[in-house]
Motif scaffolding. Structure first.
Motif, short mmCIF file in Angstrom:
data_model
loop_
_atom_site.label_atom_id
_atom_site.label_comp_id
_atom_site.label_asym_id
_atom_site.label_seq_id
_atom_site.Cartn_x
_atom_site.Cartn_y
_atom_site.Cartn_z
N MET A 25 0.83 -1.20 0.00
CA MET A 25 0.00 0.00 0.00
C MET A 25 0.87 1.25 0.00
O MET A 25 1.37 1.68 1.04
N TYR A 26 0.99 1.83 -1.20
CA TYR A 26 1.70 3.09 -1.37
C TYR A 26 0.71 4.12 -1.92
O TYR A 26 -0.40 4.24 -1.42
N GLY A 27 1.07 4.84 -2.97
CA GLY A 27 0.26 5.98 -3.41
C GLY A 27 -1.14 5.64 -3.87
O GLY A 27 -2.02 6.51 -3.85
N VAL A 28 -1.38 4.40 -4.29
CA VAL A 28 -2.74 4.01 -4.71
C VAL A 28 -3.70 4.09 -3.53
O VAL A 28 -4.90 4.35 -3.70
N TYR A 29 -3.18 3.93 -2.32
CA TYR A 29 -4.02 3.87 -1.12
C TYR A 29 -3.83 5.13 -0.29
O TYR A 29 -3.29 5.11 0.82
N ASP A 30 -4.29 6.26 -0.85
CA ASP A 30 -4.08 7.54 -0.19
C ASP A 30 -5.31 8.03 0.58
O ASP A 30 -5.31 9.14 1.10
N THR A 31 -6.34 7.20 0.66
CA THR A 31 -7.51 7.54 1.48
C THR A 31 -7.90 6.33 2.33
O THR A 31 -7.66 5.17 1.95
N ALA A 32 -8.51 6.62 3.46
CA ALA A 32 -8.97 5.54 4.34
C ALA A 32 -10.00 4.68 3.63
O ALA A 32 -10.03 3.45 3.82
N ALA A 33 -10.86 5.29 2.82
CA ALA A 33 -11.90 4.52 2.13
C ALA A 33 -11.28 3.47 1.21
O ALA A 33 -11.78 2.34 1.13
N GLU A 34 -10.21 3.82 0.50
CA GLU A 34 -9.56 2.86 -0.40
C GLU A 34 -8.91 1.72 0.39
O GLU A 34 -9.01 0.55 0.00
N VAL A 35 -8.26 2.06 1.49
CA VAL A 35 -7.64 1.04 2.33
C VAL A 35 -8.69 0.08 2.86
O VAL A 35 -8.57 -1.15 2.77
N GLN A 36 -9.74 0.63 3.43
CA GLN A 36 -10.77 -0.19 4.06
C GLN A 36 -11.51 -1.05 3.04
O GLN A 36 -11.79 -2.22 3.29
N SER A 37 -11.82 -0.47 1.89
CA SER A 37 -12.56 -1.22 0.87
C SER A 37 -11.77 -2.42 0.38
O SER A 37 -12.30 -3.52 0.26
N TYR A 38 -10.49 -2.22 0.11
CA TYR A 38 -9.69 -3.32 -0.42
C TYR A 38 -9.55 -4.44 0.61
O TYR A 38 -9.81 -5.62 0.31
N LEU A 39 -9.15 -4.11 1.82
CA LEU A 39 -8.93 -5.13 2.83
C LEU A 39 -10.24 -5.81 3.24
O LEU A 39 -10.27 -7.01 3.53
N ASN A 40 -11.31 -5.04 3.24
CA ASN A 40 -12.61 -5.58 3.64
C ASN A 40 -13.05 -6.72 2.74
O ASN A 40 -13.66 -7.69 3.19
N THR A 41 -12.74 -6.63 1.45
CA THR A 41 -13.14 -7.69 0.52
C THR A 41 -12.55 -9.03 0.93
O THR A 41 -13.23 -10.07 0.90
N PHE A 42 -11.29 -9.04 1.31
CA PHE A 42 -10.64 -10.28 1.72
C PHE A 42 -11.21 -10.78 3.05
O PHE A 42 -11.51 -11.97 3.20
N VAL A 43 -11.35 -9.87 4.02
CA VAL A 43 -11.86 -10.27 5.33
C VAL A 43 -13.26 -10.85 5.21
O VAL A 43 -13.59 -11.89 5.79
N THR A 44 -14.11 -10.17 4.45
CA THR A 44 -15.49 -10.62 4.29
C THR A 44 -15.56 -12.00 3.66
O THR A 44 -16.39 -12.83 4.04
N ASN A 45 -14.67 -12.27 2.71
CA ASN A 45 -14.69 -13.54 2.01
C ASN A 45 -13.78 -14.59 2.65
O ASN A 45 -13.54 -15.65 2.06
N LYS A 46 -13.29 -14.27 3.86
CA LYS A 46 -12.44 -15.20 4.63
C LYS A 46 -11.25 -15.68 3.82
O LYS A 46 -10.91 -16.87 3.78
N LEU A 47 -10.58 -14.73 3.18
CA LEU A 47 -9.34 -14.98 2.47
C LEU A 47 -8.22 -14.26 3.22
O LEU A 47 -8.35 -13.08 3.53
#
Length: 543
Positions: free
Chosen positions: A226-248
């Protein structure tokens, strides 16, 4: 490290290619031992959850810096991600050197994530090697790595695939996993995302389930950088949430506080990882060059000389000192907790607005203790984590007005076990704006000015009895002023019209509370203050 690492570290001599291993044998029949993936989380052989809190160390270019392992441990890390080379681009680390690295990790009670760096940016970086070549290197080290499954994670290749032809990542990753398993390597594997690790194309995200299924041991961990692509909390949370939700299983294998490709939100990375119970590994201990020396956590490998980034990473909120826990393989923990908490009670809505819902629920029970709750938005068979809490209440924000939603809750214990989901609650948000007129006050002042520019301050006060989240402040300049930089919020300006949305640390304005925004702006000869301010579309009084 992303994109231009070849210019960053200064010790990048090409080395001879390593010897190729013989054809892999058939996979062993025994179930994987040591670190492994269970129900979407990393656990130790005793069943205890293990959450990586670690540091990247550029060992292959700084092999004399052996004290770094002890220094990283002394600052509280439980993991070190070690840069190695397979001989395609840089001189290969020998079997004896890798064995010594593992021994240093174990002596300092660190989990060792070993990665091949030669794959960095394949398809865009002409000197990069392939994942298949990296797999051959790991197979050649089988004699060193066998028996170390409790202590070692094999990160097959760093940032494989750049921004070109990144669709090839999926098959290449599956093939490398299959090759390693066929050769009898039973360790937990880690696979980095394409796009220089940042997965802006969502190639890894969208294909993670099929890659995980391609591992006959189901023991593969995904890593995003996570470098410049993840410059907002919403982007960080959305990406990681997908994995957590799908138990990956997911970790943030690299991140920093700044970068040439943008300014990552390191606060959001660390806070989100902590709230989701997932690992993170910061870049990097020391030795950066080529203009990104600011990513060094210590100066010249001196643990007594923490940089500002190192101080933030080790000692700040959600940092190493606060959140790292040593692997129980070292601390003697046995008999992991495998009992999940009971399901929480059906949530109830205490407050419903146009864009948020405040929920409460009755507590879960657990044989050891409940450490937190996850609020899920239910949409058919899809469930998405939309809020986390350590208490029996949470507020879900960012909702659409006049829309029906269904929410459920589940509990999590210290070992990472999750309860069954509660029964669902359907809620319809209120129509229209959720900030009534007269519910805010704004103070505006010029704190300094000079020919052509000025510095200003805006104080936004919530005068209601309820918190306001994900707010939007709007106003207009009369004399052509143009904001160039703002702290405390994110600014957007079109002509005279200005809107401000929160920074990660000002998302919520507490009841009766306020947030302060500072900014720099250009001006002409006149510098008239804005006449009116609105918060979420409602007019604010003067403060």
């Amino acid at each position: 490290m992303i994109a231009t690492l070849a210019t960053l570290l200064g010790l990048l001599a090409l080395g001879a290619a390593p010897a190729r291993a013989a054809e892999p044998a058939q996979a062993e029949a025994a179930a994987p031992a040591g670190l492994r993936v269970t129900d979407g989380r990393v656990v130790e052989s005793n069943g205890n959850a293990f959450v990586m809190r670690g540091v990247n160390h550029a060992h292959t270019w700084y092999q004399s810096q052996t004290q770094s392992f002890a220094d990283i441990k002394a600052l509280g890390a439980n993991t070190v991600r070690v840069v190695l080379a397979d001989g395609h681009r840089w001189t290969a680390n020998s079997a004896s050197d890798v064995a010594a690295v593992v021994d240093r990790c174990k002596a300092n009670k660190l989990i060792c994530v070993l990665e091949v760096h030669d794959t960095t940016g394949y398809g865009e970086e002409s000197a990069a090697g392939t994942l298949d070549q990296a797999a051959n290197y790991w197979i050649g080290l089988k004699g060193v790595l066998a028996g170390q499954e409790d202590y070692v994670v094999i990160n097959i290749g760093n940032e494989p695939w750049g921004n070109n032809n990144h669709a090839g990542w999926t098959d290449a990753t599956k093939n490398a996993i299959t090759k390693l398993r066929g050769a009898g390597l039973r360790h937990a594997l880690m696979v980095d995302a394409p796009n220089w690790g940042q997965d802006w194309s969502n190639t890894m995200r969208d294909n993670a389930a099929s890659v995980f299924a391609a591992d006959p041991d189901r023991n593969t961990i995904f890593s995003v950088h996570m470098y410049g692509v993840y410059d907002t909390a919403a982007e960080v949370q959305s990406y990681l949430n997908t994995f957590v939700t799908n138990k990956l299983p997911i970790v943030v294998g690299e991140f920093g506080h700044d970068h040439s490709d943008g300014n990552p939100d390191e606060d959001a990375v660390m806070a989100t990882a902590q709230s989701f119970g997932i690992g993170y590994i910061g870049w990097s201990w020391s030795g950066n060059g080529g203009g990104v020396e600011y990513l060094d956590m210590v100066t010249n490998f001196d643990a007594a000389s923490l940089t500002s980034w190192g101080t933030r990473f080790f000692k700040g909120a959600n940092g190493i000192a606060q959140t790292s826990r040593e692997a129980t393989i070292y601390s003697g923990g046995t008999g992991g907790d495998t009992q999940a908490p009971t399901a929480p009670g059906t949530p109830k809505a205490s407050t419903v607005s146009a864009s948020s819902v405040a929920l409460t629920w009755s507590a879960s029970s657990d044989n050891v203790g409940v450490t937190g709750y996850e609020v899920l938005r239910v949409d058919g068979s899809s469930r998405t984590v939309v809020a986390t809490s350590t208490t029996t209440s949470a507020t879900v924000t960012g909702l659409s007005a006049g829309t029906a939603y269904t929410f459920a809750v589940r509990a999590r214990d210290a070992a990472g076990n999750r309860s069954a989901d509660s029964a669902g609650l359907q809620v319809t948000t209120q129509p229209g704006g959720d900030t009534p007129s007269g519910s805010c006050a704004v103070g505006y002042k010029i704190t300094n000015q000079w020919s052509g520019g000025f510095q200003g301050e805006i104080v936004v006060r919530n005068t209601t009895g309820a918190a306001v989240s994900n707010w939007k402040l709007a106003f207009s300049f009369a004399d052509g002023q143009k904001i160039s930089n703002m702290w405390g919020g994110t600014v957007a300006q079109s002509g005279a019209a200005v809107t401000v949305t929160p920074a990660s640390y000002t998302t919520t304005i507490a009841a009766g509370g306020s947030v302060t925004l500072g900014f720099l702006a250009s001006k002409g000869s006149a510098n008239t203050a804005p006449a009116t301010f609105t918060l979420n579309g409602a007019a604010c009084s003067a403060l």
